[in-house]
Design a protein around this motif. Structure first.
Motif, PDB file in Angstrom:
ATOM      1  N   VAL A 100      -4.184 -50.473 -41.934  1.00 46.94           N
ATOM      2  CA  VAL A 100      -3.450 -51.740 -41.923  1.00 46.94           C
ATOM      3  C   VAL A 100      -1.970 -51.496 -41.655  1.00 46.94           C
ATOM      4  CG1 VAL A 100      -2.692 -53.668 -43.365  1.00 46.94           C
ATOM      5  CG2 VAL A 100      -5.089 -52.956 -43.396  1.00 46.94           C
ATOM      6  N   TYR A 101      -1.400 -50.490 -42.302  1.00 48.38           N
ATOM      7  CA  TYR A 101       0.024 -50.215 -42.098  1.00 48.38           C
ATOM      8  C   TYR A 101       0.290 -49.653 -40.701  1.00 48.38           C
ATOM      9  CZ  TYR A 101       1.260 -51.260 -46.930  1.00 48.38           C
ATOM     10  OH  TYR A 101       1.492 -51.909 -48.123  1.00 48.38           O
ATOM     11  N   TRP A 102      -0.643 -48.892 -40.169  1.00 47.73           N
ATOM     12  CA  TRP A 102      -0.492 -48.422 -38.790  1.00 47.73           C
ATOM     13  C   TRP A 102      -0.496 -49.602 -37.820  1.00 47.73           C
ATOM     14  CZ3 TRP A 102      -4.530 -48.922 -35.115  1.00 47.73           C
ATOM     15  CH2 TRP A 102      -4.248 -48.365 -33.868  1.00 47.73           C
ATOM     16  N   TRP A 103      -1.320 -50.586 -38.119  1.00 45.92           N
ATOM     17  CA  TRP A 103      -1.459 -51.765 -37.251  1.00 45.92           C
ATOM     18  C   TRP A 103      -0.268 -52.709 -37.392  1.00 45.92           C
ATOM     19  CZ3 TRP A 103      -5.036 -56.404 -38.575  1.00 45.92           C
ATOM     20  CH2 TRP A 103      -5.040 -57.330 -37.510  1.00 45.92           C
ATOM     21  N   LEU A 104       0.141 -52.985 -38.638  1.00 45.93           N
ATOM     22  CA  LEU A 104       1.147 -54.007 -38.890  1.00 45.93           C
ATOM     23  C   LEU A 104       2.535 -53.464 -39.233  1.00 45.93           C
ATOM     24  CD1 LEU A 104      -1.056 -56.498 -40.949  1.00 45.93           C
ATOM     25  CD2 LEU A 104      -0.448 -56.619 -38.525  1.00 45.93           C
ATOM     26  N   GLY A 105       2.634 -52.156 -39.464  1.00 42.81           N
ATOM     27  CA  GLY A 105       3.947 -51.564 -39.699  1.00 42.81           C
ATOM     28  C   GLY A 105       4.435 -51.673 -41.124  1.00 42.81           C
ATOM     29  N   THR A 106       5.719 -51.397 -41.308  1.00 43.23           N
ATOM     30  CA  THR A 106       6.532 -51.490 -42.530  1.00 43.23           C
ATOM     31  C   THR A 106       6.571 -50.217 -43.367  1.00 43.23           C
ATOM     32  OG1 THR A 106       4.917 -52.366 -44.130  1.00 43.23           O
ATOM     33  CG2 THR A 106       6.051 -53.967 -42.706  1.00 43.23           C
ATOM     34  N   THR A 107       5.750 -49.213 -43.110  1.00 40.89           N
ATOM     35  CA  THR A 107       5.813 -47.990 -43.916  1.00 40.89           C
ATOM     36  C   THR A 107       6.173 -46.746 -43.113  1.00 40.89           C
ATOM     37  OG1 THR A 107       3.446 -47.572 -43.621  1.00 40.89           O
ATOM     38  CG2 THR A 107       4.102 -48.809 -45.587  1.00 40.89           C
ATOM     39  N   GLY A 108       6.355 -46.878 -41.818  1.00 41.99           N
ATOM     40  CA  GLY A 108       6.655 -45.706 -40.995  1.00 41.99           C
ATOM     41  C   GLY A 108       5.429 -45.016 -40.445  1.00 41.99           C
ATOM     42  N   ILE A 109       4.252 -45.597 -40.658  1.00 43.42           N
ATOM     43  CA  ILE A 109       3.028 -45.045 -40.070  1.00 43.42           C
ATOM     44  C   ILE A 109       2.891 -45.668 -38.683  1.00 43.42           C
ATOM     45  CG2 ILE A 109       0.519 -44.824 -40.291  1.00 43.42           C
ATOM     46  CD1 ILE A 109       0.846 -45.051 -43.295  1.00 43.42           C
ATOM     47  N   HIS A 110       3.353 -44.936 -37.660  1.00 47.58           N
ATOM     48  CA  HIS A 110       3.412 -45.484 -36.306  1.00 47.58           C
ATOM     49  C   HIS A 110       2.406 -44.848 -35.351  1.00 47.58           C
ATOM     50  CE1 HIS A 110       6.955 -47.602 -37.562  1.00 47.58           C
ATOM     51  NE2 HIS A 110       7.656 -46.497 -37.735  1.00 47.58           N
ATOM     52  N   PHE A 293      -0.987 -52.785 -51.137  1.00 40.13           N
ATOM     53  CA  PHE A 293      -0.666 -53.770 -50.088  1.00 40.13           C
ATOM     54  C   PHE A 293       0.565 -54.622 -50.370  1.00 40.13           C
ATOM     55  CE2 PHE A 293      -5.247 -52.928 -49.637  1.00 40.13           C
ATOM     56  CZ  PHE A 293      -5.271 -52.517 -48.317  1.00 40.13           C
ATOM     57  N   HIS A 294       1.153 -54.512 -51.554  1.00 35.49           N
ATOM     58  CA  HIS A 294       2.297 -55.380 -51.858  1.00 35.49           C
ATOM     59  C   HIS A 294       3.465 -55.108 -50.919  1.00 35.49           C
ATOM     60  CE1 HIS A 294       3.994 -51.833 -53.903  1.00 35.49           C
ATOM     61  NE2 HIS A 294       5.157 -52.473 -53.894  1.00 35.49           N
ATOM     62  N   TRP A 295       3.632 -53.866 -50.516  1.00 35.96           N
ATOM     63  CA  TRP A 295       4.753 -53.496 -49.653  1.00 35.96           C
ATOM     64  C   TRP A 295       4.715 -54.283 -48.337  1.00 35.96           C
ATOM     65  CZ3 TRP A 295       8.503 -49.777 -50.916  1.00 35.96           C
ATOM     66  CH2 TRP A 295       9.366 -49.431 -49.881  1.00 35.96           C
ATOM     67  N   LEU A 296       3.531 -54.372 -47.746  1.00 38.89           N
ATOM     68  CA  LEU A 296       3.377 -55.075 -46.468  1.00 38.89           C
ATOM     69  C   LEU A 296       3.731 -56.554 -46.606  1.00 38.89           C
ATOM     70  CD1 LEU A 296       2.365 -55.238 -43.515  1.00 38.89           C
ATOM     71  CD2 LEU A 296       0.090 -55.687 -44.454  1.00 38.89           C
ATOM     72  N   VAL A 297       3.142 -57.208 -47.593  1.00 37.95           N
ATOM     73  CA  VAL A 297       3.359 -58.646 -47.754  1.00 37.95           C
ATOM     74  C   VAL A 297       4.815 -58.936 -48.078  1.00 37.95           C
ATOM     75  CG1 VAL A 297       2.644 -60.715 -48.994  1.00 37.95           C
ATOM     76  CG2 VAL A 297       0.968 -58.918 -48.520  1.00 37.95           C
ATOM     77  N   LEU A 298       5.382 -58.188 -49.016  1.00 37.50           N
ATOM     78  CA  LEU A 298       6.770 -58.425 -49.396  1.00 37.50           C
ATOM     79  C   LEU A 298       7.722 -58.183 -48.231  1.00 37.50           C
ATOM     80  CD1 LEU A 298       6.934 -56.807 -52.968  1.00 37.50           C
ATOM     81  CD2 LEU A 298       6.720 -59.219 -52.395  1.00 37.50           C
TER      82      LEU A 298
END
Length: 360
Positions: A100-110, A293-298
């Motif tokens: 999810v983070y790779w797809w939508l970003g926000t954590t540096g997983i690119h 998942f809170h990081w993504l939503v926030l």
């Protein structure tokens, strides 16, 4: 519990307030990250607050897992079940979060390299740094629990507790807390946090239970102390102006959390009403997907609606609802596989032709 001091005589499989304590830890993380993302000026003075909740998670997790393992003899079958339980509890949702983070970003997983490094626990991204640390502790606990249990049985409880505390203390000079930020996914820095929980679990059945008003007063003092050492409050009494001041205080903070857990994890009566409140228990029950998942939503809401308290409230609500769905559709079905997988691995690892005693 009555007002008199009591000592527990048997180890229990269930702690009535553990879910509420886990909920508090989760809310600390949510509030710390949420305020920092939506209100950067205020968030700067709250740096490290989210980690307070993480360190409470570390202590509580070590306490509960050690207690579970000590409920019965430490056998090969129990260690297999323990390993299966930890992998199923952590990895499916964690791998989903990575995608999810790779797809939508926000954590540096690119990149796919980032995905690989995160999935193999070799790198930490944003708040996900805690997952490699936790998984490494599970391996450490699985290695230590048999000798600790043997020492407890043969040489006495005091020596077993001393060993757990000694391991935690030994880690401090080997992994100086002031350098913890340099290798954030290394377990060594946080061994004292986890071993505090292990030591508490060993000693807990023999600890005296203080009167309710004493437990409540000490607990309130600990929580007030946590507030007092945040950057936003320290400046009021001339504290260290560095915003990163709390980051290397996890040893002392974990000791305080250990005291809080010992006083509250199975407390009944007036103080229990706080831990037993339905919202706090639900947050505790869904704490893992909330954390993931809170990081993504926030981040998404903070980017679109900076400085909006209502947007923060909506983001937190969406996070909790999404976590509840993850709990129902992923966590619970996955954990139902645990007995089957454990039995399968046990049959593979322990030949059924051996006598039961020899197999153990």
């Amino acid at each position: 519990m009555d007002a008199k001091q009591r000592v527990a005589s048997a180890r229990t499989a269930h702690f009535s307030n553990a879910e509420g304590i886990r909920g508090l830890a989760c809310l600390i993380v949510l509030s710390g990250h949420g305020i920092a993302m939506f209100f950067p000026a205020a968030g700067h003075s709250l740096l490290g607050v989210g980690r307070f909740g993480v360190w409470l998670f570390f202590v509580l997790s070590a306490f509960l897992l050690t207690n579970h393992l000590l409920l019965d003899r430490i056998t090969g079958a129990r260690l297999i079940d323990y390993a299966v339980g930890r992998v199923l509890r952590i990895m499916p949702l964690y791998l989903l979060a990575i995608v999810v983070y790779w797809w939508l970003g926000t954590t540096g997983i690119h990149t796919w390299r980032d995905v690989f490094r995160a999935a193999t626990l070799s790198a930490g991204y944003a708040h996900l740094w805690t997952i490699p640390v936790e998984m490494k502790f599970y391996v450490l606990l699985g290695t230590l629990i048999a000798p600790i249990a043997w020492i407890r049985q043969r040489l006495g409880l005091g020596l077993a507790v001393a060993l757990a505390i000694g391991i935690g203390l030994l880690a401090i000079p080997l992994f100086p807390p002031s350098l913890a930020y340099t290798r954030i996914t290394s377990l060594g820095w946080y061994v004292p946090c986890f071993m505090a929980g292990v030591a508490l679990s060993l000693a807990y059945p023999s600890l005296p239970r203080p009167r309710s008003w004493i437990a409540a007063s000490v607990s309130a003092a600990i929580l007030a102390g946590m507030v007092a050492i945040t950057n936003s409050v320290r400046v009021l009494y001339g504290g260290d102006p560095s915003p990163y001041w709390p980051f290397d205080k996890f040893v002392w903070i974990s000791v305080a959390w250990t005291v809080l857990v010992s006083l509250n994890v199975d407390r009944r009566g007036l103080i229990s009403r706080f831990w037993q409140t339905a919202p706090l228990r639900l947050v505790g029950r869904w704490s893992y997907p909330i954390y993931l998942f809170h990081w993504l939503v926030l981040m998404k809401f903070a980017h679109g609606y900076p400085g909006s308290a209502s947007a923060l409230a909506i983001a937190v609500t969406i996070t909790i609802v999404f976590a509840a769905v993850c709990h129902k559709l992923v966590e619970r079905p996955t954990m139902k596989l645990r007995p089957r997988i454990s039995r399968l691995l046990e049959r593979m690892a322990i030949p059924q032709s051996l006598p039961q005693r020899q197999a153990q």
